[in-house]
Design an enzyme around this catalytic site. Structure first.
Site, PDB file in Angstrom:
ATOM      1  N   LYS A 211       0.836  -1.198   0.000  1.00  0.00           N
ATOM      2  CA  LYS A 211       0.000   0.000   0.000  1.00  0.00           C
ATOM      3  C   LYS A 211       0.876   1.256   0.000  1.00  0.00           C
ATOM      4  O   LYS A 211       0.689   2.159  -0.797  1.00  0.00           O
ATOM      5  CB  LYS A 211      -0.924  -0.030   1.221  1.00  0.00           C
ATOM      6  N   GLU A 217      10.530  -4.554   4.542  1.00  0.00           N
ATOM      7  CA  GLU A 217      10.624  -5.976   4.176  1.00  0.00           C
ATOM      8  C   GLU A 217      10.299  -6.158   2.685  1.00  0.00           C
ATOM      9  O   GLU A 217      10.996  -6.868   1.953  1.00  0.00           O
ATOM     10  CB  GLU A 217       9.635  -6.822   4.999  1.00  0.00           C
ATOM     11  N   GLY A 273      -4.850  -1.552   5.162  1.00  0.00           N
ATOM     12  CA  GLY A 273      -4.039  -2.682   4.703  1.00  0.00           C
ATOM     13  C   GLY A 273      -4.714  -4.023   4.943  1.00  0.00           C
ATOM     14  O   GLY A 273      -4.782  -4.878   4.064  1.00  0.00           O
ATOM     15  N   ARG A 274      -5.257  -4.216   6.145  1.00  0.00           N
ATOM     16  CA  ARG A 274      -5.852  -5.524   6.473  1.00  0.00           C
ATOM     17  C   ARG A 274      -7.252  -5.680   5.886  1.00  0.00           C
ATOM     18  O   ARG A 274      -7.898  -6.705   6.095  1.00  0.00           O
ATOM     19  CB  ARG A 274      -5.848  -5.726   7.989  1.00  0.00           C
ATOM     20  N   GLU A 359      -4.878  -6.533  14.853  1.00  0.00           N
ATOM     21  CA  GLU A 359      -4.336  -5.230  14.490  1.00  0.00           C
ATOM     22  C   GLU A 359      -5.436  -4.165  14.564  1.00  0.00           C
ATOM     23  O   GLU A 359      -5.168  -2.998  14.817  1.00  0.00           O
ATOM     24  CB  GLU A 359      -3.710  -5.267  13.082  1.00  0.00           C
ATOM     25  N   HIS A 390      -5.918 -33.237  17.808  1.00  0.00           N
ATOM     26  CA  HIS A 390      -4.855 -34.134  18.263  1.00  0.00           C
ATOM     27  C   HIS A 390      -3.698 -33.356  18.862  1.00  0.00           C
ATOM     28  O   HIS A 390      -2.599 -33.892  19.013  1.00  0.00           O
ATOM     29  CB  HIS A 390      -4.380 -34.999  17.091  1.00  0.00           C
ATOM     30  N   LYS A 514       9.546  -0.846  14.274  1.00  0.00           N
ATOM     31  CA  LYS A 514      10.169  -0.496  12.986  1.00  0.00           C
ATOM     32  C   LYS A 514      11.276   0.539  13.206  1.00  0.00           C
ATOM     33  O   LYS A 514      12.366   0.441  12.637  1.00  0.00           O
ATOM     34  CB  LYS A 514       9.131   0.115  12.032  1.00  0.00           C
TER      35      LYS A 514
HETATM   36  O1  LIG Z   1       1.061  -2.715   2.238  1.00  0.00           O
HETATM   37  P1  LIG Z   1       2.161  -2.099   3.020  1.00  0.00           P
HETATM   38  O2  LIG Z   1       2.142  -0.609   2.996  1.00  0.00           O
HETATM   39  O3  LIG Z   1       3.502  -2.646   2.570  1.00  0.00           O
HETATM   40  O4  LIG Z   1       1.974  -2.521   4.528  1.00  0.00           O
HETATM   41  C1  LIG Z   1       2.066  -3.832   4.953  1.00  0.00           C
HETATM   42  C2  LIG Z   1       1.660  -3.973   6.406  1.00  0.00           C
HETATM   43  O5  LIG Z   1       2.628  -3.366   7.214  1.00  0.00           O
HETATM   44  C3  LIG Z   1       2.301  -2.459   8.248  1.00  0.00           C
HETATM   45  O6  LIG Z   1       3.326  -2.437   9.181  1.00  0.00           O
HETATM   46  C4  LIG Z   1       0.970  -2.647   8.915  1.00  0.00           C
HETATM   47  O7  LIG Z   1       1.079  -3.106  10.225  1.00  0.00           O
HETATM   48  C5  LIG Z   1       0.002  -3.512   8.163  1.00  0.00           C
HETATM   49  O8  LIG Z   1      -1.292  -3.056   8.421  1.00  0.00           O
HETATM   50  C6  LIG Z   1       0.252  -3.504   6.683  1.00  0.00           C
HETATM   51  O9  LIG Z   1      -0.682  -4.334   6.048  1.00  0.00           O
END
Ligand SMILES: O=P(O)(O)OC[C@H]1O[C@H](O)[C@H](O)[C@@H](O)[C@@H]1O
Length: 550
Positions: A211, A217, A273-274, A359, A390, A514
């Site tokens: 996004k 990462e 994002g979620r 989240e 199990h 972060k």
């Molecule tokens: O889609 P992006 O901007 O790469 O974000 C990826 C993810 O990282 C963040 O740290 C948030 O905690 C998430 O809500 C998000 O989905």
């Protein structure tokens, strides 16, 4: 809403009434509730779309449900719901609208954000995604060397990974078997290494999903993926265009990375994002299942959106599920919530829900910044149920913790199984039904004794029961049903956040780690100065450097 205009949640008369009711109910037994009402098993059910919801095995009476709905009314859950659907900026800490529901609105719908109808833009992107997916699926889109694309590697993390990865697994039986689809999220280089080691770069498309397009990462993995591709192809930067597309809200960063914005599929800051996998973030899934099925999935989402918006409180399923969670979390001190799908295809469903729920509702301050003195979001956990049986079900059955659980199952096995495997479905579902039965009704000491069990073993073989569960049953796991299920949980999470008066749409809690990672990273290199870290972290960094011979 400010602190003055809304009473503290746990000081409202509706909350107090629920607390008193809880006292009065005491140790209510499910055995007694069913004995008192022979119709309970059918009366305590609801429907939405293709989903049959049985909530009869909950520690609730009609009065409990009325009091819970009173609390929802007093906290104006539906008022906030309407504000969300209207496009108001209910994500107040980020000053953003919350409009994932617009992503699945029909073409002729009107959803206004800042005076503009966003639905045409949503459908324009969907149309571009469809055209692109078809080009990949038909082989019209080729790689730099002219070879057909056979492998899709989605690079993203959090909401840019969990949704499409989960849905790809869930809808695997609907996918084009000629395509290999992989998901890379972890900054651990092993993730990308394993994803590409057996792939031909000339046949591989990287879908970079982010996004913000700043997530360390994802950008690190995308950079390594580009290096791998160019090395494998022995090609220059011009090879990138045929092998990289971006899914993002940030055109500037996408083009800075070297991806042509003509190959970018856009979404907007009013998509969290979620809550994003039915946006452009779903491109890898769309390539896998095809545009028509993707749209069927969106229709499933939309069906539940309409239900959440229009169904009265008594039959509103997301409201009910949200309120049951409040009942256990706030009035029984339950700390967690298990989601146990009886479908191999839903193996990543709970991992997806962890981000959605934890989240969104893992917050300690309310919308006004005041610390809450009531429990907010639960720990969400679980894996496919049969495997869990199990492993950890022992604790659910006989442990000391109250763990409300959702059981999700399907009447039909997925298409394409060999006849012998189809026959296994009844065994799977027999377990599904037996577990909620055992959890609810248990086995009394007298029943154990009647089996001739020696007295000293009776307590060990007794099941106290009374473990609450919701059963969600559908005919089969189709794209539409998956959309319905996800929208159901999205809105359940919404209900709880609204009631607890927290902002379910920000995620400030992920930021500190972060920032600190950026500070620590330089200290890991040979000869670097160790910055001013705390005693434990300084020692750990020193140990790490020692182990690595630095
Ligand atoms: O889609 P992006 O901007 O790469 O974000 C990826 C993810 O990282 C963040 O740290 C948030 O905690 C998430 O809500 C998000 O989905």
């Amino acid at each position: 809403m400010n602190a003055e205009s809304r009473a503290r949640l746990n000081q409202t008369p509706e909350w107090t009434a629920l607390a008193a009711h809880r006292e009065q109910l005491g140790e209510v037994r499910l055995r007694d509730l069913f004995a008192a009402d022979p119709t309970r098993g059918t009366a305590y059910t609801l429907h939405v779309g293709d989903l049959h919801i049985d909530y009869s095995k909950h520690l609730v009476t009609g009065e409990t449900l009325t009091l819970l709905r009173d609390l929802a009314a007093a906290t104006d859950v539906f008022g906030l719901r309407d504000a969300m659907f209207r496009g108001e900026k209910i994500n107040t800490t980020e000053d953003r609208a919350v409009l994932h529901t617009a992503l699945r609105a029909p073409r002729d719908a009107v959803v206004m954000v800042d005076g503009e109808n966003v639905v045409p833009a949503v459908h324009a992107v969907l149309d571009r995604m469809s055209a692109f997916s078809e080009k990949i699926r038909s082989g019209e889109w080729t790689g730099h060397t002219g070879k057909r694309i056979k492998n899709i590697v989605n690079v993203g993390i959090g909401g840019s990974d969990l949704g499409p990865a989960m849905a790809y697994e869930a809808l695997r039986s609907f996918t084009d078997r000629d395509l290999t689809i992989r998901f890379v999220s972890n900054v651990d280089g092993a993730d990308l290494h394993e994803a590409v080691r057996d792939l031909d770069a000339a046949e591989t498309l990287f879908v970079i999903a982010s996004k913000t397009f700043t997530t360390i990462e994802t950008i690190t993995n995308a950079t390594s993926a580009r290096d791998w591709l160019l090395t494998e192809l022995k090609a220059g930067q011009d090879a990138v265009a045929q092998h990289f597309v971006a899914l993002s809200t940030n055109a500037e960063k996408v083009s800075e990375f070297g991806i042509d914005t003509a190959n970018m599929f856009e979404f907007w800051d009013w998509v969290g994002g979620r809550y994003s996998f039915d946006s452009a973030i779903g491109l890898s899934l769309m390539i896998a299942i095809g545009p028509d099925r993707f749209r069927e999935m969106l229709d499933g989402f939309h069906l539940v959106d309409k239900h959440f918006r229009a169904a009265p409180p008594e039959s509103n399923v997301p409201l009910l599920l949200g309120l049951l969670g409040v009942w256990y979390g706030n009035f029984h001190d339950a700390q967690s919530h298990a989601v146990l799908p009886y479908s191999h295809y839903l193996s990543k469903f709970t991992a997806y829900l962890q981000q959605l729920d934890m989240e969104s509702n893992g917050k300690y301050v309310d919308r006004d910044g005041q610390e809450v003195d009531w429990q907010t979001g639960p720990v969400v956990w679980g894996t496919p149920g049969t495997n869990g049986q199990h492993a950890y079900y022992q604790l659910i059955h006989q442990g000391t913790k109250l763990i409300p659980a959702d059981f999700i199952g399907f009447a039909e096995p997925v298409a394409g199984l060999a006849p012998g495997l189809v026959a296994q479905h009844d065994l799977l579902m027999a377990n599904f039904f037996a577990q909620t039965q055992a959890l609810a009704f248990g086995k009394t000491p007298d029943e154990v004794r009647a089996e001739g069990v020696p007295q000293e073993l009776v307590p060990h073989k007794t099941f106290k029961g009374n473990h609450p569960t919701t059963t969600i049953l559908a005919k089969e796991l189709t794209p539409s049903v998956l959309g319905q299920l996800i929208a159901l949980y999205e809105h359940k999470v919404f209900v709880q956040g609204a009631l607890w008066n927290i902002d379910s749409f920000d995620q400030w809690g992920v930021e500190l780690g972060k920032v600190l990672a950026k500070r620590v990273e330089p200290a890991l290199t040979e000869g670097a100065e160790v910055p001013d870290l705390d005693g434990s972290t300084t020692a750990l960094v020193a140990k790490y450097r020692d182990l690595r011979g630095r």
